[in-house]
Design a protein around this motif. Structure first.
Motif, PDB file in Angstrom:
ATOM      1  N   SER A 672      27.336  57.002 -29.272  1.00  0.00           N
ATOM      2  CA  SER A 672      27.257  56.583 -30.679  1.00  0.00           C
ATOM      3  C   SER A 672      25.819  56.553 -31.162  1.00  0.00           C
ATOM      4  CB  SER A 672      27.917  55.209 -30.879  1.00  0.00           C
ATOM      5  OG  SER A 672      29.264  55.229 -30.476  1.00  0.00           O
ATOM      6  N   VAL A 673      25.079  57.595 -30.832  1.00  0.00           N
ATOM      7  CA  VAL A 673      23.680  57.683 -31.247  1.00  0.00           C
ATOM      8  C   VAL A 673      23.633  58.060 -32.720  1.00  0.00           C
ATOM      9  CG1 VAL A 673      21.458  58.753 -30.794  1.00  0.00           C
ATOM     10  CG2 VAL A 673      23.049  58.345 -28.913  1.00  0.00           C
ATOM     11  N   SER A 733      15.279  65.394 -46.628  1.00  0.00           N
ATOM     12  CA  SER A 733      14.829  65.502 -45.233  1.00  0.00           C
ATOM     13  C   SER A 733      15.960  64.992 -44.343  1.00  0.00           C
ATOM     14  CB  SER A 733      13.559  64.681 -44.994  1.00  0.00           C
ATOM     15  OG  SER A 733      12.510  65.134 -45.840  1.00  0.00           O
ATOM     16  N   ARG A 734      16.309  65.777 -43.321  1.00  0.00           N
ATOM     17  CA  ARG A 734      17.373  65.415 -42.391  1.00  0.00           C
ATOM     18  C   ARG A 734      16.750  65.022 -41.055  1.00  0.00           C
ATOM     19  NH1 ARG A 734      22.459  67.661 -44.055  1.00  0.00           N
ATOM     20  NH2 ARG A 734      22.213  68.811 -46.014  1.00  0.00           N
ATOM     21  N   PHE A 735      17.096  63.796 -40.593  1.00  0.00           N
ATOM     22  CA  PHE A 735      16.515  63.286 -39.352  1.00  0.00           C
ATOM     23  C   PHE A 735      17.603  63.149 -38.288  1.00  0.00           C
ATOM     24  CE2 PHE A 735      13.548  61.965 -42.593  1.00  0.00           C
ATOM     25  CZ  PHE A 735      12.308  62.152 -41.995  1.00  0.00           C
ATOM     26  N   TYR A 736      17.254  63.588 -37.054  1.00  0.00           N
ATOM     27  CA  TYR A 736      18.104  63.443 -35.885  1.00  0.00           C
ATOM     28  C   TYR A 736      17.298  62.729 -34.811  1.00  0.00           C
ATOM     29  CZ  TYR A 736      20.668  67.300 -38.117  1.00  0.00           C
ATOM     30  OH  TYR A 736      21.331  68.111 -38.995  1.00  0.00           O
ATOM     31  N   CYS A 737      18.029  62.154 -33.808  1.00  0.00           N
ATOM     32  CA  CYS A 737      17.328  61.533 -32.685  1.00  0.00           C
ATOM     33  C   CYS A 737      18.141  61.702 -31.414  1.00  0.00           C
ATOM     34  CB  CYS A 737      17.027  60.055 -32.938  1.00  0.00           C
ATOM     35  SG  CYS A 737      18.485  58.980 -32.883  1.00  0.00           S
ATOM     36  N   THR A 738      17.468  61.563 -30.300  1.00  0.00           N
ATOM     37  CA  THR A 738      18.076  61.606 -28.974  1.00  0.00           C
ATOM     38  C   THR A 738      17.699  60.337 -28.230  1.00  0.00           C
ATOM     39  OG1 THR A 738      17.990  64.013 -28.896  1.00  0.00           O
ATOM     40  CG2 THR A 738      18.197  62.864 -26.794  1.00  0.00           C
ATOM     41  N   ALA A 746      22.002  61.416 -24.895  1.00  0.00           N
ATOM     42  CA  ALA A 746      22.956  61.780 -25.947  1.00  0.00           C
ATOM     43  C   ALA A 746      22.198  61.979 -27.240  1.00  0.00           C
ATOM     44  CB  ALA A 746      24.024  60.706 -26.105  1.00  0.00           C
ATOM     45  N   ASN A 747      22.740  62.856 -28.106  1.00  0.00           N
ATOM     46  CA  ASN A 747      22.127  63.188 -29.391  1.00  0.00           C
ATOM     47  C   ASN A 747      22.939  62.572 -30.520  1.00  0.00           C
ATOM     48  OD1 ASN A 747      20.259  64.878 -28.023  1.00  0.00           O
ATOM     49  ND2 ASN A 747      21.747  66.545 -28.056  1.00  0.00           N
ATOM     50  N   SER A 748      22.266  62.346 -31.638  1.00  0.00           N
ATOM     51  CA  SER A 748      22.983  61.917 -32.841  1.00  0.00           C
ATOM     52  C   SER A 748      23.780  63.092 -33.374  1.00  0.00           C
ATOM     53  CB  SER A 748      21.994  61.409 -33.891  1.00  0.00           C
ATOM     54  OG  SER A 748      21.055  62.423 -34.214  1.00  0.00           O
ATOM     55  N   THR A 749      25.000  62.857 -33.778  1.00  0.00           N
ATOM     56  CA  THR A 749      25.894  63.939 -34.205  1.00  0.00           C
ATOM     57  C   THR A 749      25.733  64.281 -35.681  1.00  0.00           C
ATOM     58  OG1 THR A 749      27.623  62.304 -34.591  1.00  0.00           O
ATOM     59  CG2 THR A 749      27.579  63.375 -32.434  1.00  0.00           C
ATOM     60  N   SER A 750      25.296  63.320 -36.486  1.00  0.00           N
ATOM     61  CA  SER A 750      25.132  63.553 -37.931  1.00  0.00           C
ATOM     62  C   SER A 750      23.711  63.206 -38.335  1.00  0.00           C
ATOM     63  CB  SER A 750      26.119  62.710 -38.746  1.00  0.00           C
ATOM     64  OG  SER A 750      27.446  63.019 -38.381  1.00  0.00           O
ATOM     65  N   PRO A 751      23.156  63.946 -39.301  1.00  0.00           N
ATOM     66  CA  PRO A 751      21.778  63.646 -39.731  1.00  0.00           C
ATOM     67  C   PRO A 751      21.729  62.449 -40.664  1.00  0.00           C
ATOM     68  CG  PRO A 751      22.651  65.440 -41.032  1.00  0.00           C
ATOM     69  CD  PRO A 751      23.723  65.082 -40.029  1.00  0.00           C
ATOM     70  N   PHE A 752      20.581  61.831 -40.703  1.00  0.00           N
ATOM     71  CA  PHE A 752      20.306  60.808 -41.701  1.00  0.00           C
ATOM     72  C   PHE A 752      19.480  61.485 -42.787  1.00  0.00           C
ATOM     73  CE2 PHE A 752      17.977  57.357 -43.705  1.00  0.00           C
ATOM     74  CZ  PHE A 752      18.958  56.389 -43.854  1.00  0.00           C
ATOM     75  N   ILE A 753      20.045  61.575 -43.982  1.00  0.00           N
ATOM     76  CA  ILE A 753      19.439  62.339 -45.065  1.00  0.00           C
ATOM     77  C   ILE A 753      18.634  61.402 -45.952  1.00  0.00           C
ATOM     78  CG2 ILE A 753      19.883  63.862 -47.024  1.00  0.00           C
ATOM     79  CD1 ILE A 753      22.508  64.643 -45.688  1.00  0.00           C
TER      80      ILE A 753
END
Length: 1109
Positions: A672-673, A733-738, A746-753
């Protein structure tokens, strides 16, 4: 001119196209289900697609509240209602997206699309947000479940987590609504309880994302059933002097208490309903009544049995008469035999002296060589014997015979080693002094006998052992013995300085209380095992020092030099509950529950409650009289098990204890990242802080960040959990994290816009409609209601308040509304003493440029804070759990506090959870209270005083007074729960009144009139579900009614004078006349005016009576 007309025509055509639109129909379709279930804290999308229009106006509603508006395909970001920003966004297709969805976002959502020309289409979605079902509790009403009594109700509650489905089970089988049970929304009702309804009731709650189970053990009280009477030994008629016992028992829960009554007298009866009658006489013949009472159901039964006792028969009397002279004759014969033995011993054979004549004596005297015999003695005559040699030979044979007897019978010597060594020395000196050329082999034989053949006894057992009251205990015992012995009998004793009290013997009558009928030998005597088992240990056994004696009739070894002390405990041993190893997701999770005990024949039973899995039980011996019972439950480890609370219930001899609890700590990789931020909207050139959140155990320690704008995804250099972005460009801007821990990544599945907008330079001069801020809310402090509505608008907005859709004055008093710039405050007091619950308050802000209406979040203090006690009834030494429960609270409770009233002040305890575990000590505990704190404030429960159950105790202040033939007795009893009280007074005439009062303790009063020749023994009985006590009150005062009339008058005067003066009349004379003859009587009295005293006898079924005066 033509160019202007052309441009005007184009403008008119465009305007007509905008007004009329094209002929294609606008269609909105779902890309997924319209009924959506979501787990709190996850990301959810209500997906839609459209056709028949280009760039329609998309509007989303939450219920009736507009939450988002956007023109599809435009570069301008969607307009999200302020209080929903950071949670809601609209993607390129017009779908509504939720980020970290909160629990209160469950609602009906409507998307409305409109194209130019006024044509529109809409679609409805139903979104339900759920949390994990936790902290399920099952409770009951205040009344007990009684067979044939009123309906019995069980109810459940769970915080947090809403259940969509609930199912009840009884002993693992589903319960259906019908003639036996009635199932409501959150309750189960047993319509007419019966004994068959006793068992475990469990409720299973489920929602789309979790489930939970909780149970409640219910006992239905019943009885007593038909009594069963038994006489031991079984005879039709008993002979005077015999011993018999009467037993009475009946089925019931709790076990009915039994009392034997004979001729109206209550007789001392043991706890198991047994009456012992020793040395019975014919006067004890008659009807004996057993009275059975159930303190829970208040039901009682009686049953009679007839006992016939006869005196000695004619044959027995003749036998006794004939036996007396026979015994005297036998005594005379034995005395004669003893005298004969003494006479024979004195006249035993002696060696005769050889006869010698005087001539021989004269010759011997004149013989010059005394070493040779004279010729007169040898010439033709028989040579006399050598007396010295003959005597030495006899002495030698005598010692040899003694030595052989000592050696052959050495195995029967039961003296200790030092005495045998002394005997060996004395015999050796005797041999050497009696005959010097003694054979050495005899000395060696004696030495072998003393040192080897007569080896000492040795007993091996612990010096102390703990025993749980109500359970059993095994005392391990082994012994070694001389090889020439053959042990066959073992008797256990209790150490005493002058006596030998028997604890175990094959003769049950010889065993002392409280061990009678409770001990048995479990060892094999032939193999050197003397282990003893004691069943149903009682507190009266505490402190006894026990030891075994092997062959007590023939062995004189002092076995009491080594004893084992019994330490009877009321509290069971500590339960060990732990997880084996360090489990990870996917492993087999093994939870081990272990408890130490002393009863291997009836080991404690262990249970993990509603936890499902493969259970294995085993028992191991720890030595020194201790065993350990281990129960292991195994099941696959899942992430949902993290933080799960598991309990272990231990029952010793059907005696339950408070469960031991533990929390499962499971290791698993991050899941649940997602990226979280305060707001998804920002100003161009500004900054924003984002956080990478995940569910991981142990928590994630390493992070990677990624950014995507127009091109590919780029990696950022930071490795921290939080990142601050500065100088945001005017774009999306789209942000992802691991996230990574020691078990995986695990990686985040959806971006934070993040959408950054350019600020208008004319903003300060602009006017705009009202916008209600998300921090607006209402708080309830019953009966007060206070609301805040924060509005941003230009010009300033006016505010209109609605309570439950109507005017505030309909449900509120003292209404007050205040507006200061952008802050609008509304307050009032709820009518109906606060019992009416307000469901919603609406704030509508409006100015000349528009309006906005918003339903405020209702925040309130924790309501109906109360303490629930489990189990409801406890005995001293048991554990108790107090739970602080709240019927309603929003926001949720943050913390709990516990207080105990000591003196005149509340003392804050260290416990900060919702449960307080205590060890019952004393008869009253507390009072205790708890408080629950949330964002609004703190609420407290009422003080709870814990009553600890105990058997009735009759106060020594109880008394019986006798004056002028009138009897008044008061019996003071301290008991919890309340005791059932009764009187047995055969000597008091039938007119008697019994009243019972309750003022902390119970008081029963007996009044009546004493008969002229009645029995003055009066019994007071008190019994509850835990035991029974009785007190015997014997009237010792003088009843004036029993004296002659004239003497009675004199005594009344004397008593009056004594009362006035406070002195004692030492003597007085009385001369009376009767009939015509006149008879003179002189009486010497020693009177003291006082309240008549009594001699009392307190009795208990489990202990011997104690005399009181």
């Amino acid at each position: 001119m033509k160019q202007c007309l052309s441009e005007l025509l184009t403008l008119v055509l465009l305007l007509m196209l905008y007004v009329t639109g094209c002929g294609c129909a606008l269609v909105v379709s779902p890309t997924g289900p319209t009924l959506v279930n979501a787990f709190v804290g996850t990301n959810v999308t209500l997906g839609v697609s459209y056709s028949g229009a280009t760039g329609p106006l998309v509007t989303w509603y939450m219920g009736t509240v507009r939450v988002a508006i956007w023109i599809a395909g435009y570069s301008i970001p969607p307009d999200i209602a302020p209080m929903y920003r950071g949670v809601l966004s609209v993607d390129h297709s017009g779908s509504l997206m939720f980020w970290n969805i909160p629990l209160n976002y469950s609602s009906t959502y409507t998307v409305q699309m409109m194209k130019s020309g006024g044509r529109e289409a809409s679609l409805n979605f139903t979104l339900s947000v759920y949390d994990s079902i936790q902290d399920i509790s099952v409770g009951t009403g205040v009344q007990d479940a009684i067979e044939g009594g009123p309906a019995f109700v069980l109810f459940y509650s769970s915080v947090p987590g809403q259940a969509t489905y609930s199912e009840w089970y009884f002993n693992g089988l589903p319960v259906a609504d019908g003639p036996v049970y009635s199932i409501m929304e959150k309750s189960l009702t047993i319509k007419r309880p019966s004994r068959n309804d006793t068992g475990r009731y469990s409720v299973v709650l489920t929602n789309p994302f979790s489930s939970g189970t909780q149970y409640k053990d219910v006992t239905v009280f019943y009885g007593p059933d038909q009594p069963f009477l038994e006489v031991s030994p079984t005879k039709a008629t008993f002979v005077a002097g015999e011993t018999l016992s009467l037993s009475c028992r009946a089925e019931g829960v709790p076990t009915p208490s039994a009392t034997w009554v004979y001729n109206g007298h209550g007789l001392p009866t043991s706890s198991n309903g047994t009456l012992e009658l020793m040395d019975v006489q014919p006067s004890q013949s008659g009807v004996y009544t057993c009275v059975l009472l159930n303190t829970k159901t208040s039901a009682h039964l009686e049953k009679d049995i007839t006992i016939e006792v006869r005196g000695l028969s004619t044959t027995a009397i003749i036998g006794l008469a004939a036996g007396i002279p026979c015994s005297i004759l036998l005594l005379i014969l034995l005395s004669s035999l003893i005298l004969l033995c003494v006479f024979c011993y004195k006249k035993k054979d002696r060696s005769p002296r050889y006869p010698v004549s005087r001539a021989v004596e004269k010759a011997v005297v004149s013989q010059p060589d005394l070493t040779k015999p004279h010729k007169l003695l040898t010439s033709g005559l028989k040579q006399p014997p050598n007396y010295n040699l003959y005597c030495n030979q006899l002495l030698f044979k005598f010692h040899v015979l003694n030595l052989k007897k000592i050696v052959s019978y050495c195995k029967y010597l039961q003296m200790n080693l030092d005495i045998r060594l002394i005997l060996f020395v004395l015999l050796s000196v005797d041999l050497v002094m009696g005959y010097r050329p003694v054979n050495l082999c005899f000395l060696l034989q004696v030495l072998w006998c003393a040192m080897v053949e007569a080896q000492d006894w040795h007993v091996d057992m612990p010096t102390k052992t703990n025993a749980l009251s109500g359970s059993c205990v095994v005392i391990p015992c082994s012994f070694t013995h001389p090889s020439s012995h053959n042990p066959s009998v073992i008797i256990w004793y209790s150490y005493h300085s002058t006596k030998y009290p028997v604890v175990y013997s094959t003769d049950a009558e010889a065993v002392i209380k409280p061990f009678r009928g409770r001990t048995e030998l479990i060892g094999d005597v032939k193999s050197g095992n003397c282990s003893l088992k004691i069943n149903y240990v009682v507190p009266d056994m505490n402190g006894y020092q026990l030891y075994p004696w092997i062959n007590p009739d023939t062995v004189s070894h002092k076995f009491y030099w080594k004893t084992v002390m019994l330490n009877v405990q009321e509290v069971p041993s500590t339960v060990d509950l732990f997880v084996e190893g360090e489990p990870k997701e996917g492993d087999t999770l093994r939870i081990i529950c272990a408890v130490k005990h002393t009863c291997p024949f009836f080991p404690p039973t262990l249970s993990f409650g509603d936890t499902n899995g493969n259970v294995q039980n085993e028992q191991t011996a720890l030595g020194q009289g201790y065993w350990q019972t281990i129960s292991t439950i195994s099941f696959p480890a899942q992430v949902s098990d993290q933080g799960r609370v598991v309990g272990c219930w231990v029952s010793h001899m059907r005696r339950p204890t408070v469960p031991k609890w533990m929390e499962i700590n499971l290791s698993y990789a991050p899941r649940s990242v997602h990226v979280s931020g305060e707001n998804s909207m920002a100003q161009a050139g500004g900054k924003m802080t984002l956080e990478c959140r995940s569910n991981a155990s142990p928590p994630a320690s390493s992070f990677l960040w990624y950014l995507q704008r127009e091109g590919p995804v780029l990696g950022l250099t930071t490795r921290e959990k939080s990142i601050t972005i500065t100088d945001l460009p005017p774009d999306q801007s789209r942000f992802y994290c691991t996230a990574q821990n020691t078990h995986g990544v695990a990686n985040s599945t959806s971006p934070f816009i993040v959408t950054a907008e350019c600020q208008s330079t004319t903003y300060d001069l602009a006017v705009y409609p009202p916008s209600i801020q998300p921090e607006s809310c209402c708080m309830i402090h019953p009966p007060a209601l206070r609301c805040w509505c924060k509005v941003q608008s230009r010009p300033s907005a006016s505010v209109e308040w609605r309570v439950d859709g109507g005017e505030p004055h309909s449900v509120l008093t003292d209404v007050m509304a205040v507006s200061v710039r952008q802050n609008h405050t509304f307050s009032g007091k709820i009518r109906f003493n606060g019992t009416f619950r307000i469901t919603n308050v609406t704030c509508r802000a409006f100015n000349a440029h528009g309006q906005q209406e918003h339903t405020l979040v209702m925040k309130e203090l924790p309501l109906d804070v109360a303490i629930i006690q489990q189990p409801p009834n406890i005995l001293e030494g048991q554990y108790i759990t107090l739970s602080c429960v709240v019927s309603r609270a929003f926001p949720a409770v943050l913390s709990y506090s516990w207080y105990q009233l000591r003196g005149d002040r509340d003392v804050l305890l260290s416990e900060q959870s919702e449960r307080l575990h205590l060890l019952a000590a004393g008869r009253l505990m507390g009072p205790y209270r708890c408080s629950a704190l949330n964002e609004v404030g703190q609420s407290s429960s009422a003080s709870t005083l814990i009553h600890v159950d105990f058997t009735p105790v009759i106060s020594p202040e109880s008394f019986c007074a006798l004056k002028n033939g009138e009897v008044k007795c008061e019996c003071l009893v301290d008991s919890y729960p309340a005791a059932a009280m009764d009187w047995v007074a055969a000597g008091v005439q039938a007119k008697q009144t019994v009243t019972t009062e309750s003022h902390g303790s119970m008081k029963s009063t007996l009044t009546g009139r004493l008969g002229s020749a009645g029995d003055r023994a009066i019994f007071c009985y008190a019994a509850n579900e835990h035991g029974r006590h009785h007190l015997q009150l014997t009237l010792t005062g003088l009843s004036i009614l029993l004296l002659p009339m004239a003497l009675r008058s004199q005594l009344q005067c004397v008593e009056l004078l004594s009362w006035c003066s406070g002195l004692s009349l030492l003597s007085t004379s009385y001369r009376g006349k009767g009939g015509t003859g006149g008879t003179s009587m002189t009486h010497l009295w020693k009177l003291s005016w006082r309240i008549p005293s009594y001699s009392g006898q307190i009795g208990s079924d489990d202990s011997q009576a104690k005399n009181m005066s």
